[in-house]
Design an enzyme around this catalytic site. Structure first.
Site, short mmCIF file in Angstrom:
data_model
loop_
_atom_site.label_atom_id
_atom_site.label_comp_id
_atom_site.label_asym_id
_atom_site.label_seq_id
_atom_site.Cartn_x
_atom_site.Cartn_y
_atom_site.Cartn_z
N SER A 137 0.81 -1.23 0.00
CA SER A 137 0.00 0.00 0.00
C SER A 137 0.84 1.27 0.00
CB SER A 137 -0.94 0.02 1.21
OG SER A 137 -0.19 0.12 2.41
N LYS B 55 1.00 4.67 6.92
CA LYS B 55 0.45 5.49 5.84
C LYS B 55 1.11 6.86 5.87
CE LYS B 55 -2.74 2.31 4.98
NZ LYS B 55 -2.67 1.42 3.78
#
Length: 329
Positions: free
Chosen positions: A103, A173
């Site tokens: 990701s 993230k």
């Protein structure tokens, strides 16, 4: 004590020795402590023409020097100290984490090991835009994701911080918005923060668009509450981030108190060793709607380090000056 403390001999004895050029004076003692058998303290020293007695033997004189411990006796102590230091470093300073997914490509690859700064949040500093952060799962974001079962050795190494933890439910993230920011995605992009378009070409996965055109969360306009952050993966079309968790109890925002710390270095594999700076696009003028919470404290660690260094420098200079005075005297 670096200098040996040696009793001074009488001036008369020194004159007698200077009067005998063929007779060498005995060398001064090199013990780190003053011997109790000093000639100036009652004539207990060697007589002229006689060699000094062996003070290392049993009976009289200073005690023998202690024998150093064997390496094998000290090894458990050294291991214990190393484990305690590793645990303290993991708890308060730096911890290693493993990247389990794609990701964050291409910034981070699956299997990378990153080092996370855990010290800065202790000083009240909050995450800033553009930083890559590790945070605890806010509200079951990892539901259905398999969790590997570590063996006993891996559990011990994870506990002391020498290996990434396989049991903790953590994610990694990039911070896009902080408290007070308005973040917006329309069409394929660009992504906007407080009305300013971000140039994300330096970190968004090649071939991805900054915004995803779908009806599951890819199109949005949100205002970040105070004490929260909005996060997105760099592999935009392969990241289940804030966009796709807007139905949770936090509406997709991550509470700041869930943040473990900022990822600062890719430490493994060695051929990918690099730091993780904040991209320049987050420094563009006018991006700040208002000063984000914690901004005034973001320099706290550096300020404390500088404040701590000043007295050390002054002490060192004073100590050096005192040493020069001793040499001159």
């Amino acid at each position: 004590m670096g200098d040996a403390a040696v009793g001074a001999r009488s001036g008369r004895e020194g004159e007698e020795r200077r009067g005998r050029p063929g007779e060498a004076a005995y060398p001064a003692a090199d013990d780190p402590v003053t011997s109790g058998n000093d000639s100036s303290a009652g004539g207990g020293g060697p007589r002229d023409g006689q060699p000094p007695t062996d003070q290392g033997g049993s009976g009289h004189g200073s005690p023998r020097a202690k024998q150093p411990r064997s390496f094998w006796k000290e090894l458990p102590i050294l291991i214990g100290i190393a484990l305690v230091l590793a645990l303290l470093i993991k708890t308060f300073l730096v911890q290693a984490f493993s990247i389990p997914s794609d990701s964050m490509q291409n910034t981070l690859q699956r299997g990378d090991r990153v080092l996370v700064d855990k010290l800065t949040p202790w000083f009240g500093s909050e995450p800033e835009r553009g930083e890559v952060v590790v945070f605890h799962d806010p509200d079951n974001w990892l539901a259905g994701e398999p969790t590997p079962e570590p063996n006993a050795l891996q559990k011990v190494l994870s506990w002391i911080g020498l290996m990434p933890s396989a049991e903790e439910k953590d994610l990694i993230k990039r911070v896009i918005g902080v408290g007070g920011d308005t973040v917006e995605c329309k069409g394929t992009g660009p992504l906007k923060v407080n009305g300013k378009a971000l140039n994300e070409s330096s970190y968004v996965y090649p071939g991805n668009t900054p915004c995803s055109q779908d009806d599951q969360g890819g199109q949005f306009k949100v205002k970040v509450p105070e004490g929260h952050i909005w996060v997105m993966g760099d592999h935009r079309q392969n990241s289940r981030d804030s966009r796709y968790n807007q139905a949770d109890e936090n509406e997709g925002f991550v509470p700041v108190d869930k943040v473990v710390g900022r990822a600062v270095v890719v430490a493994w594999p060695l051929d990918r060793l690099t730091n993780l700076p904040v991209p320049d696009t987050f420094d563009q003028p006018g991006l700040n709607a208002s000063s984000p919470p914690g901004a005034a404290l973001s320099l706290a660690p550096q300020g404390l380090a500088l404040a701590g260094a000043v007295p050390l420098v002054l002490w060192r200079r004073r100590w050096s000056g005192a040493g020069e005075d001793r040499e001159e005297s």
